[in-house]
Design an enzyme around this catalytic site. Structure first.
Site, mmCIF file in Angstrom:
data_model
loop_
_atom_site.group_PDB
_atom_site.id
_atom_site.type_symbol
_atom_site.label_atom_id
_atom_site.label_comp_id
_atom_site.label_asym_id
_atom_site.label_seq_id
_atom_site.Cartn_x
_atom_site.Cartn_y
_atom_site.Cartn_z
ATOM 1 N N GLU A 1 -3.641 7.605 -3.904
ATOM 2 C CA GLU A 1 -3.547 6.316 -3.224
ATOM 3 C C GLU A 1 -3.352 5.182 -4.220
ATOM 4 O O GLU A 1 -4.126 5.037 -5.169
ATOM 5 C CB GLU A 1 -4.843 6.087 -2.428
ATOM 6 C CG GLU A 1 -4.809 4.854 -1.568
ATOM 7 C CD GLU A 1 -6.125 4.651 -0.821
ATOM 8 O OE1 GLU A 1 -7.166 4.452 -1.475
ATOM 9 O OE2 GLU A 1 -6.108 4.706 0.414
ATOM 10 N N TYR B 1 0.857 -1.198 0.000
ATOM 11 C CA TYR B 1 0.000 0.000 0.000
ATOM 12 C C TYR B 1 0.885 1.237 0.000
ATOM 13 O O TYR B 1 1.879 1.314 0.724
ATOM 14 C CB TYR B 1 -0.880 0.020 1.264
ATOM 15 C CG TYR B 1 -1.683 1.296 1.381
ATOM 16 C CD1 TYR B 1 -2.977 1.378 0.882
ATOM 17 C CD2 TYR B 1 -1.125 2.446 1.964
ATOM 18 C CE1 TYR B 1 -3.708 2.551 0.970
ATOM 19 C CE2 TYR B 1 -1.847 3.628 2.046
ATOM 20 C CZ TYR B 1 -3.129 3.679 1.546
ATOM 21 O OH TYR B 1 -3.836 4.842 1.615
#
Ligand code: ADP
Ligand code: MG
Length: 394
Positions: free
Chosen positions: A197, A109
Site C-alpha cells: 500500500e 492512493y
C-alpha cells in the site's frame, strides 16, 4: 510479516519504483549525518514503527535545517507514539527515516491486495490520497477505482494506464505512473506480499511520481523463499510471546482480555473466543496448538499463556481428532508441575482418548474444573474469573 517504511522503500527502489532519497537513523547524530547527505532544503523526519497514522499522531516532522532535524530526532527517538493503528499502549520509536522533503502537487492512493472473493490480485487506486482508504470507501465509494489482475498475464500496461487516467494522474506523468504500478505489482508477486500500500503516492511540482509512504506486508508462508525479506524482520516490533510461540510453531496472537485460551484448530479457536465474549468475558489470546501437537508443544503453549500477567483464568477447549486428548493432558500437567497453576482452569476435552485424558488430569491433583459443552466451559471460566476478581464486573 510487517516491515518498516524505509525497508519497504529500499525494496521498491530495487524494482524501479521511485521513492524520495533517504536514510535510516538510530540516533540523533545519525539523523544529522543523514540530513547532511540530503540536498533538499526541507528534510522530513519520520518515526519508523509498524503502524500507520503517524502523520496525525505527530510522527512525521518537517525540518527546515539540520538543527531542526536534530531537535525532531531528539523528540521522536524513545517517544511512545500512539496512533489509531497502534492501540492505546502505543509503540516506542527506535528508528527514524530522514528523507528529502517533496514538493507535493497532489496525493493519491495506490494499493495492491488479494481479493479473496475473486481469488485475484486487485489494484485499488484513488484520487483521495493521504486519507484512510476505509474512510474514502465509506464516504465517497465512487472515488475508488479497482482493476482485477489476470494471474497468467499479470498487471497489463493498458490496465495501469487505465488506473492512472481514472484517478486523474496528469497526462504527461501517466507513463511514469505506469512504470511505478508495474514495479509495485512485480514486488507484490515476487516477494509474496499480502498487501502493498502506497498512501500517499504523490506527483510533485517538478514532475515526479513518488511513493511517499510504503506499507508492505508479507505472507509468512512465503518467507522461506524470501530470505532477504526475513532479514528485515524487527523483533522489537513484535510481541515477545508471539516470537516465543513462533519458535514452537504455535499460532498465537496476544489480545487485551484476561481469559487465556488453548484450543486446537483455528476455527475452534475463533468459536471459543466468540463464546467467551457471548458470556461477557474477554479472551487474552488466540492460540491454535495445531493438529498433531506433541506434549512439548502443549507444554510450551501453556507456559506462554501463564506468562501473560493479564491472564486470570484459562480455558482449554480441545477436540481430539489427530490430536489426542491424553497428549494434551500430559502437556498441561507437565507445564503446571514446573510453573504451578495460580489461576482457575476449565478444561473441555472431546474426541480421541478423551477418557484417558480426563483420567490423567484427575490423577494430577490439579484444581481443574471440567466442562461438557463449549457454552458450559465458557460460562464456568467467566464466572470463576469474576469470582476471583471479587465479583466485580469487568
Ligand atoms: P502515515 O501514513 O503513517 O501518517 P505518511 O508517510 O503517509 O505517514 O506521512 C503522512 C503525511 O506526511 C503524508 O501524507 C505527506 O503529506 C507528508 N509526508 C510524508 N513524507 C513526506 C516527504 N518526504 N515530503 C513531504 N511530505 C511528506
Ligand atoms: Mg501513509
Amino acid at each position: 510479516m510487517n516491515i518498516h517504511e524505509y525497508q519497504g522503500k529500499q525494496l521498491l527502489k530495487r524494482y524501479g519504483v521511485a521513492v524520495p532519497h533517504g536514510y535510516v537513523a538510530f540516533t540523533e547524530d545519525q539523523a544529522v549525518e543523514a540530513a547532511e547527505k540530503i540536498q533538499t532544503d526541507i528534510k522530513v523526519v519520520k518515526a519508523q514503527i509498524h503502524a500507520g497514522g503517524r502523520g496525525k499522531a505527530g510522527g512525521v516532522k518537517i525540518a527546515r535545517s539540520n538543527e531542526e532535524v536534530r531537535a525532531y530526532a531528539d523528540e521522536l527517538l524513545g517517544k511512545v507514539l500512539v496512533t489509531h493503528q497502534t492501540g492505546p499502549a502505543g509503540k516506542e520509536v527506535k528508528r527514524l527515516l530522514i528523507e528529502e522533503g517533496s514538493d507535493i502537487d497532489k496525493e493519491y492512493y495506490l494499493g495492491i491486495v488479494l481479493d479473496r472473493s475473486s481469488s485475484r490480485v486487485t489494484v485499488i487506486a484513488s484520487s483521495e490520497g493521504g486519507m484512510e482508504i476505509e474512510q474514502v470507501a465509506e464516504e465517497t465509494p465512487d472515488k475508488i477505482y479497482r482493476e482485477s489482475v489476470d494471474p497468467l498475464v499479470g498487471l497489463a500496461p493498458f490496465q495501469a494506464r487505465r488506473i492512472a487516467f481514472s484517478i486523474g494522474i496528469p497526462k504527461k506523468l501517466v507513463n511514469k505512473a505506469v512504470k511505478f504500478m508495474l514495479g509495485l505489482y512485480q514486488v507484490f508477486v515476487e516477494k509474496d506480499c499480502s498487501i502493498a500500500e502506497i498512501n500517499p503516492l504523490v506527483v510533485t511540482k517538478s514532475g515526479d511520481v513518488l511513493a511517499l509512504d510504503a506499507k508492505l506486508n508479507f505472507d509468512d508462508n512465503g518467507l522461506y523463499r524470501n530470505k532477504d525479506i526475513l532479514d528485515f524482520r524487527d523483533l522489537d516490533e513484535e510481541d515477545e510471546k508471539e516470537i516465543e510461540a513462533s519458535k514452537y510453531g504455535l499460532n498465537y496472537i496476544a489480545l487485551e482480555g484476561n481469559i487465556g485460551c488453548m484450543v486446537n484448530g483455528a476455527g475452534l479457536a475463533m468459536a471459543t473466543m466468540d463464546i467467551i465474549k457471548s458470556f461477557h468475558g474477554e479472551p487474552a489470546n488466540f492460540l491454535d496448538v495445531g493438529g498433531g501437537a506433541s506434549k512439548e508443544k502443549v507444554e510450551a503453549a501453556f507456559r506462554l499463556i501463564m506468562s501473560d500477567q493479564h491472564v486470570k483464568g484459562i480455558l482449554v477447549n480441545i477436540f481430539g481428532g489427530i490430536m489426542k486428548c491424553d497428549v494434551i493432558a500430559e502437556g498441561i500437567v507437565a507445564a503446571t508441575e514446573k510453573i504451578g497453576l495460580t489461576v482457575p482452569l476449565v478444561v473441555r476435552l472431546e474426541g480421541t482418548n478423551v477418557d484417558l485424558g480426563k483420567e490423567i488430569l484427575r490423577r494430577s491433583g490439579l484444581n481443574i474444573t471440567p466442562a461438557q459443552t463449549m457454552a458450559d466451559a465458557a460460562e464456568k471460566i467467566v464466572s470463576l474469573v469474576d469470582q476471583a476478581a471479587g465479583g466485580v464486573a469487568k
